[in-house]
Scaffold this motif. Sequence first.
Motif, PDB file in Angstrom:
ATOM      1  N   ILE A   1      -4.739  23.792  48.772  1.00 57.94           N
ATOM      2  CA  ILE A   1      -5.416  22.679  49.454  1.00 57.94           C
ATOM      3  C   ILE A   1      -4.420  21.582  49.809  1.00 57.94           C
ATOM      4  N   LEU A   2      -3.601  21.189  48.841  1.00 60.25           N
ATOM      5  CA  LEU A   2      -2.635  20.113  49.048  1.00 60.25           C
ATOM      6  C   LEU A   2      -1.682  20.428  50.191  1.00 60.25           C
ATOM      7  N   LEU A   3      -1.095  21.619  50.173  1.00 55.73           N
ATOM      8  CA  LEU A   3      -0.133  21.994  51.208  1.00 55.73           C
ATOM      9  C   LEU A   3      -0.819  22.301  52.541  1.00 55.73           C
ATOM     10  N   GLY A   4      -2.032  22.829  52.485  1.00 51.32           N
ATOM     11  CA  GLY A   4      -2.771  23.086  53.722  1.00 51.32           C
ATOM     12  C   GLY A   4      -3.094  21.798  54.464  1.00 51.32           C
ATOM     13  N   VAL A   5      -3.594  20.818  53.733  1.00 53.14           N
ATOM     14  CA  VAL A   5      -3.914  19.521  54.344  1.00 53.14           C
ATOM     15  C   VAL A   5      -2.633  18.829  54.807  1.00 53.14           C
ATOM     16  N   ALA A   6      -1.602  18.858  53.969  1.00 49.83           N
ATOM     17  CA  ALA A   6      -0.336  18.216  54.332  1.00 49.83           C
ATOM     18  C   ALA A   6       0.277  18.871  55.571  1.00 49.83           C
ATOM     19  N   SER A   7       0.181  20.178  55.661  1.00 48.80           N
ATOM     20  CA  SER A   7       0.725  20.887  56.816  1.00 48.80           C
ATOM     21  C   SER A   7      -0.067  20.568  58.081  1.00 48.80           C
ATOM     22  N   ALA A   8      -1.379  20.562  57.971  1.00 54.23           N
ATOM     23  CA  ALA A   8      -2.222  20.277  59.133  1.00 54.23           C
ATOM     24  C   ALA A   8      -2.039  18.845  59.637  1.00 54.23           C
ATOM     25  N   ARG A   9      -1.903  17.906  58.708  1.00 52.57           N
ATOM     26  CA  ARG A   9      -1.774  16.488  59.078  1.00 52.57           C
ATOM     27  C   ARG A   9      -0.328  16.058  59.271  1.00 52.57           C
ATOM     28  N   LYS A  10       0.606  16.995  58.998  1.00 51.66           N
ATOM     29  CA  LYS A  10       2.037  16.672  59.060  1.00 51.66           C
ATOM     30  C   LYS A  10       2.360  15.470  58.165  1.00 51.66           C
ATOM     31  N   ASP A  11       1.766  15.504  56.981  1.00 51.76           N
ATOM     32  CA  ASP A  11       1.950  14.454  55.990  1.00 51.76           C
ATOM     33  C   ASP A  11       2.991  14.916  54.973  1.00 51.76           C
ATOM     34  N   TYR A  12       4.236  14.557  55.218  1.00 56.84           N
ATOM     35  CA  TYR A  12       5.329  15.042  54.386  1.00 56.84           C
ATOM     36  C   TYR A  12       5.477  14.246  53.097  1.00 56.84           C
ATOM     37  N   ASN A  13       4.707  13.193  52.938  1.00 61.22           N
ATOM     38  CA  ASN A  13       4.727  12.434  51.688  1.00 61.22           C
ATOM     39  C   ASN A  13       4.106  13.236  50.540  1.00 61.22           C
ATOM     40  N   MET A  14       3.327  14.253  50.871  1.00 62.41           N
ATOM     41  CA  MET A  14       2.700  15.093  49.851  1.00 62.41           C
ATOM     42  C   MET A  14       3.703  16.042  49.203  1.00 62.41           C
ATOM     43  N   SER A  15       4.894  16.150  49.774  1.00 61.68           N
ATOM     44  CA  SER A  15       5.898  17.070  49.250  1.00 61.68           C
ATOM     45  C   SER A  15       6.280  16.764  47.817  1.00 61.68           C
ATOM     46  N   LEU A  16       6.343  15.509  47.466  1.00 62.80           N
ATOM     47  CA  LEU A  16       6.707  15.147  46.103  1.00 62.80           C
ATOM     48  C   LEU A  16       5.689  15.694  45.108  1.00 62.80           C
ATOM     49  N   TYR A  17       4.409  15.571  45.427  1.00 61.18           N
ATOM     50  CA  TYR A  17       3.363  16.068  44.529  1.00 61.18           C
ATOM     51  C   TYR A  17       3.388  17.590  44.437  1.00 61.18           C
ATOM     52  N   ALA A  18       3.597  18.238  45.568  1.00 59.37           N
ATOM     53  CA  ALA A  18       3.684  19.702  45.573  1.00 59.37           C
ATOM     54  C   ALA A  18       4.915  20.165  44.801  1.00 59.37           C
ATOM     55  N   LEU A  19       6.011  19.440  44.937  1.00 57.30           N
ATOM     56  CA  LEU A  19       7.232  19.792  44.208  1.00 57.30           C
ATOM     57  C   LEU A  19       7.019  19.673  42.702  1.00 57.30           C
ATOM     58  N   ILE A  20       6.368  18.624  42.265  1.00 54.51           N
ATOM     59  CA  ILE A  20       6.106  18.437  40.832  1.00 54.51           C
ATOM     60  C   ILE A  20       5.243  19.572  40.290  1.00 54.51           C
ATOM     61  N   LEU A  21       4.151  19.894  40.992  1.00 59.28           N
ATOM     62  CA  LEU A  21       3.278  20.985  40.542  1.00 59.28           C
ATOM     63  C   LEU A  21       4.018  22.316  40.510  1.00 59.28           C
ATOM     64  N   SER A  22       4.824  22.575  41.531  1.00 58.64           N
ATOM     65  CA  SER A  22       5.504  23.871  41.603  1.00 58.64           C
ATOM     66  C   SER A  22       6.630  23.990  40.581  1.00 58.64           C
ATOM     67  N   VAL A  23       7.322  22.920  40.266  1.00 53.45           N
ATOM     68  CA  VAL A  23       8.374  22.983  39.246  1.00 53.45           C
ATOM     69  C   VAL A  23       7.758  23.224  37.873  1.00 53.45           C
ATOM     70  N   ILE A  24       6.694  22.515  37.549  1.00 57.27           N
ATOM     71  CA  ILE A  24       6.023  22.729  36.256  1.00 57.27           C
ATOM     72  C   ILE A  24       5.477  24.152  36.187  1.00 57.27           C
ATOM     73  N   GLY A  25       4.836  24.612  37.255  1.00 60.07           N
ATOM     74  CA  GLY A  25       4.324  25.985  37.303  1.00 60.07           C
ATOM     75  C   GLY A  25       5.429  27.007  37.162  1.00 60.07           C
ATOM     76  N   GLY A  26       6.574  26.744  37.788  1.00 68.66           N
ATOM     77  CA  GLY A  26       7.709  27.652  37.679  1.00 68.66           C
ATOM     78  C   GLY A  26       8.259  27.728  36.264  1.00 68.66           C
ATOM     79  N   LEU A  27       8.286  26.599  35.581  1.00 65.55           N
ATOM     80  CA  LEU A  27       8.764  26.592  34.192  1.00 65.55           C
ATOM     81  C   LEU A  27       7.822  27.376  33.285  1.00 65.55           C
ATOM     82  N   ILE A  28       6.523  27.229  33.502  1.00 63.80           N
ATOM     83  CA  ILE A  28       5.551  28.002  32.720  1.00 63.80           C
ATOM     84  C   ILE A  28       5.690  29.489  33.029  1.00 63.80           C
ATOM     85  N   SER A  29       5.867  29.829  34.299  1.00 62.84           N
ATOM     86  CA  SER A  29       6.049  31.231  34.694  1.00 62.84           C
ATOM     87  C   SER A  29       7.306  31.823  34.068  1.00 62.84           C
ATOM     88  N   LEU A  30       8.384  31.049  34.065  1.00 65.10           N
ATOM     89  CA  LEU A  30       9.632  31.520  33.471  1.00 65.10           C
ATOM     90  C   LEU A  30       9.443  31.770  31.973  1.00 65.10           C
TER      91      LEU A  30
END
Length: 142
Positions: A52-81
């Motif tokens: 949802i976050l990246l879909g809305v950000a991509s559609a609206r070209k809202d690149y400020n959402m990248s920080l939030y997506a980066l935080i979620l993906s780094v934490i998720g990556g650490l759990i996956s690792l």
Amino acid sequence: MRRQQAMEQAMFASWGISLIATAGSLFFSEVMKYIPCNLCWYQRILMYPLVILLGVASARKDYNMSLYALILSVIGGLISLYHYLIQKVPALHELGNACGIVPCNTDYINWFGFITIPFLALIAFTLISVLQFIVLKSGKEQ
């Protein structure tokens, strides 16, 4: 202009990766009837909102959402690792037994001897993290 296009493509690709990862996890649980372990649930909690976050950000070209997506993906990556290490490193294998109803060291899939569900999640989280880092870096240079 070129940087703007790269940011758009990176954001859209991130959304696509999160969508495929979410669809894959739902396929494994709903179609294949694999019961997710606790660590799988944590990874889902971090991946599903990215659709949802990246879909809305991509559609609206809202690149400020990248920080939030980066935080979620780094934490998720650490759990996956961590989850992948529990499955593949013999010294850590015992940690998976205390994970809940379904042990976290259970390999539902083991393609080519190393591709497991946490490995697939790790790849998705890593790709999203790299793409979001690129978006953030390009946005700051603009």
